[in-house]
Design a protein around this motif. Sequence first.
Motif, PDB file in Angstrom:
ATOM      1  N   HIS A   1       0.789  -1.185   0.245  1.00 61.00           N
ATOM      2  CA  HIS A   1       0.143  -0.137   0.020  1.00 61.00           C
ATOM      3  C   HIS A   1       0.883   1.114  -0.026  1.00 61.00           C
ATOM      4  O   HIS A   1       1.038   1.629   1.023  1.00 61.00           O
ATOM      5  CB  HIS A   1      -0.978   0.150   1.285  1.00 61.00           C
ATOM      6  N   ARG A   2       1.511   1.511  -1.063  1.00 65.73           N
ATOM      7  CA  ARG A   2       2.486   2.465  -1.313  1.00 65.73           C
ATOM      8  C   ARG A   2       2.208   3.945  -0.508  1.00 65.73           C
ATOM      9  O   ARG A   2       3.071   4.526  -0.209  1.00 65.73           O
ATOM     10  CB  ARG A   2       2.852   2.713  -2.613  1.00 65.73           C
ATOM     11  N   SER A   3       0.784   4.336  -0.637  1.00 66.86           N
ATOM     12  CA  SER A   3       0.640   5.627  -0.242  1.00 66.86           C
ATOM     13  C   SER A   3       0.200   5.746   1.119  1.00 66.86           C
ATOM     14  O   SER A   3       0.345   6.807   1.774  1.00 66.86           O
ATOM     15  CB  SER A   3      -0.900   5.999  -0.722  1.00 66.86           C
ATOM     16  N   ARG A   4       0.462   4.377   1.850  1.00 66.01           N
ATOM     17  CA  ARG A   4       0.428   4.489   3.450  1.00 66.01           C
ATOM     18  C   ARG A   4       1.399   3.642   3.990  1.00 66.01           C
ATOM     19  O   ARG A   4       1.532   3.359   5.248  1.00 66.01           O
ATOM     20  CB  ARG A   4      -0.849   3.731   3.830  1.00 66.01           C
ATOM     21  N   SER A   5       2.606   3.532   3.015  1.00 66.32           N
ATOM     22  CA  SER A   5       3.866   2.730   3.796  1.00 66.32           C
ATOM     23  C   SER A   5       4.902   3.584   4.076  1.00 66.32           C
ATOM     24  O   SER A   5       5.275   4.469   3.052  1.00 66.32           O
ATOM     25  CB  SER A   5       3.981   1.606   2.806  1.00 66.32           C
ATOM     26  N   SER A   6       5.419   3.544   5.134  1.00 65.18           N
ATOM     27  CA  SER A   6       6.801   4.106   5.301  1.00 65.18           C
ATOM     28  C   SER A   6       7.871   3.047   5.223  1.00 65.18           C
ATOM     29  O   SER A   6       8.066   2.154   5.889  1.00 65.18           O
ATOM     30  CB  SER A   6       6.957   4.875   6.799  1.00 65.18           C
ATOM     31  N   ASP A   7       8.632   3.083   4.186  1.00 64.57           N
ATOM     32  CA  ASP A   7       9.479   1.976   3.878  1.00 64.57           C
ATOM     33  C   ASP A   7      11.143   2.554   3.280  1.00 64.57           C
ATOM     34  O   ASP A   7      11.183   3.704   3.566  1.00 64.57           O
ATOM     35  CB  ASP A   7       9.053   1.101   2.871  1.00 64.57           C
ATOM     36  N   SER A   8      11.566   1.889   2.584  1.00 64.00           N
ATOM     37  CA  SER A   8      12.955   2.434   2.288  1.00 64.00           C
ATOM     38  C   SER A   8      12.847   3.626   1.348  1.00 64.00           C
ATOM     39  O   SER A   8      13.929   4.362   1.562  1.00 64.00           O
ATOM     40  CB  SER A   8      13.661   1.136   1.090  1.00 64.00           C
ATOM     41  N   ARG A   9      11.989   3.932   0.747  1.00 61.00           N
ATOM     42  CA  ARG A   9      11.848   5.287   0.043  1.00 61.00           C
ATOM     43  C   ARG A   9      12.010   6.602   1.067  1.00 61.00           C
ATOM     44  O   ARG A   9      12.720   7.443   0.787  1.00 61.00           O
ATOM     45  CB  ARG A   9      10.583   5.521  -0.551  1.00 61.00           C
ATOM     46  N   ASP A  10      11.467   6.324   2.264  1.00 58.16           N
ATOM     47  CA  ASP A  10      11.289   7.450   3.375  1.00 58.16           C
ATOM     48  C   ASP A  10      12.650   7.566   4.044  1.00 58.16           C
ATOM     49  O   ASP A  10      12.735   8.653   4.958  1.00 58.16           O
ATOM     50  CB  ASP A  10      10.118   7.042   4.094  1.00 58.16           C
ATOM     51  N   HIS A  11      13.591   6.475   3.980  1.00 61.05           N
ATOM     52  CA  HIS A  11      14.521   6.468   4.984  1.00 61.05           C
ATOM     53  C   HIS A  11      16.106   6.624   4.090  1.00 61.05           C
ATOM     54  O   HIS A  11      17.125   6.284   4.296  1.00 61.05           O
ATOM     55  CB  HIS A  11      14.804   5.464   5.548  1.00 61.05           C
ATOM     56  N   LEU A  12      15.844   7.043   2.785  1.00 59.67           N
ATOM     57  CA  LEU A  12      16.947   7.008   1.827  1.00 59.67           C
ATOM     58  C   LEU A  12      18.035   7.903   2.276  1.00 59.67           C
ATOM     59  O   LEU A  12      19.246   7.722   2.061  1.00 59.67           O
ATOM     60  CB  LEU A  12      16.612   7.393   0.423  1.00 59.67           C
ATOM     61  N   GLY A  13      17.782   8.865   3.026  1.00 57.71           N
ATOM     62  CA  GLY A  13      18.833   9.924   3.609  1.00 57.71           C
ATOM     63  C   GLY A  13      19.098   9.945   4.996  1.00 57.71           C
ATOM     64  O   GLY A  13      20.118  10.336   5.386  1.00 57.71           O
ATOM     65  N   SER A  14      18.566   8.682   5.615  1.00 55.72           N
ATOM     66  CA  SER A  14      18.782   8.303   6.839  1.00 55.72           C
ATOM     67  C   SER A  14      20.260   7.281   7.158  1.00 55.72           C
ATOM     68  O   SER A  14      20.729   6.594   6.136  1.00 55.72           O
ATOM     69  CB  SER A  14      17.610   7.274   7.368  1.00 55.72           C
ATOM     70  N   PRO A  15      20.851   7.159   8.185  1.00 52.11           N
ATOM     71  CA  PRO A  15      21.863   6.241   8.350  1.00 52.11           C
ATOM     72  C   PRO A  15      21.421   4.948   7.770  1.00 52.11           C
ATOM     73  O   PRO A  15      20.435   4.397   8.202  1.00 52.11           O
ATOM     74  CB  PRO A  15      22.150   6.410   9.816  1.00 52.11           C
TER      75      PRO A  15
END
Length: 257
Positions: free
Chosen positions: A199-213
């Motif tokens: 559910h891409r519009s409701r998922s916090s996944d690898s896309r949201d952490h590309l700039g994280s450690p």
Amino acid sequence: MDTEAQHTERDLPSTPQPGPERGSRSARFPALAALLEGPWRKAAALFAVCLVFLLLLSHFVLQPFLIPSGSMEPTLKVGDRVLVNKLAYRFGSHPARGDVVVFDGRGSFTDEAPEGNPVGRAVRSAVAALGLTEPAGNVYVKRVVGVGGDRIVCCDKGGRVRVNGTPVTEEYVHPGDAPSQVPFDIVVPDGTLFVLGDHRSRSSDSRDHLGSPGGGMVPVDHVVGRVDWIGWPFGRWSGIGGSGAFARVPAPGGAHG
């Protein structure tokens, strides 16, 4: 004389006899003793053995997992209890594109942090291991879209994710969702995974952490296991297989386009 002798004999201290207050606990609490020595004792022992067996099974082989959010709809729904195969990657096998996996997100999705009271953590872990409560906040369930060495680009002119140059038609994505509203072009480091929710519009996944450690990439050794079945509710009892969406994707290094 006889009367005096009889009186003296009656006044002699008698040997104390143990009363209920000096006897065993069984004498003081006969009802409790009956329970402990009756069928309840056997039932309690059987329950303890079954509980230990379930905890061992859950820890090493097959763990129930309560789905806490809608990030994997329509494949997995809130309240589903899935069975995570912990042996899936134990004997030389590795997570593959399309697999639905449960993993520890510390260091990739969340910061490493102290885990709090060890007793409370142990109790929560045991209850979660039986699928009776949500897992700890650092445990996630997502689908593997890229493995080590893959180049993943989103999105092409057709709105599809491309893996190693090959467009992927993701039939499992939630109806109405785009493969991603966030453009990206990344190469997955060796030994890690790039994961997305269905559910891409409701998922916090690898896309949201590309700039994280860690860049949102999940180390393979943080994977708990592969989701193979929905065990509850009974109306949704089914297997969760991999996806054929990635069948035409070449191995890393064999990309084209």
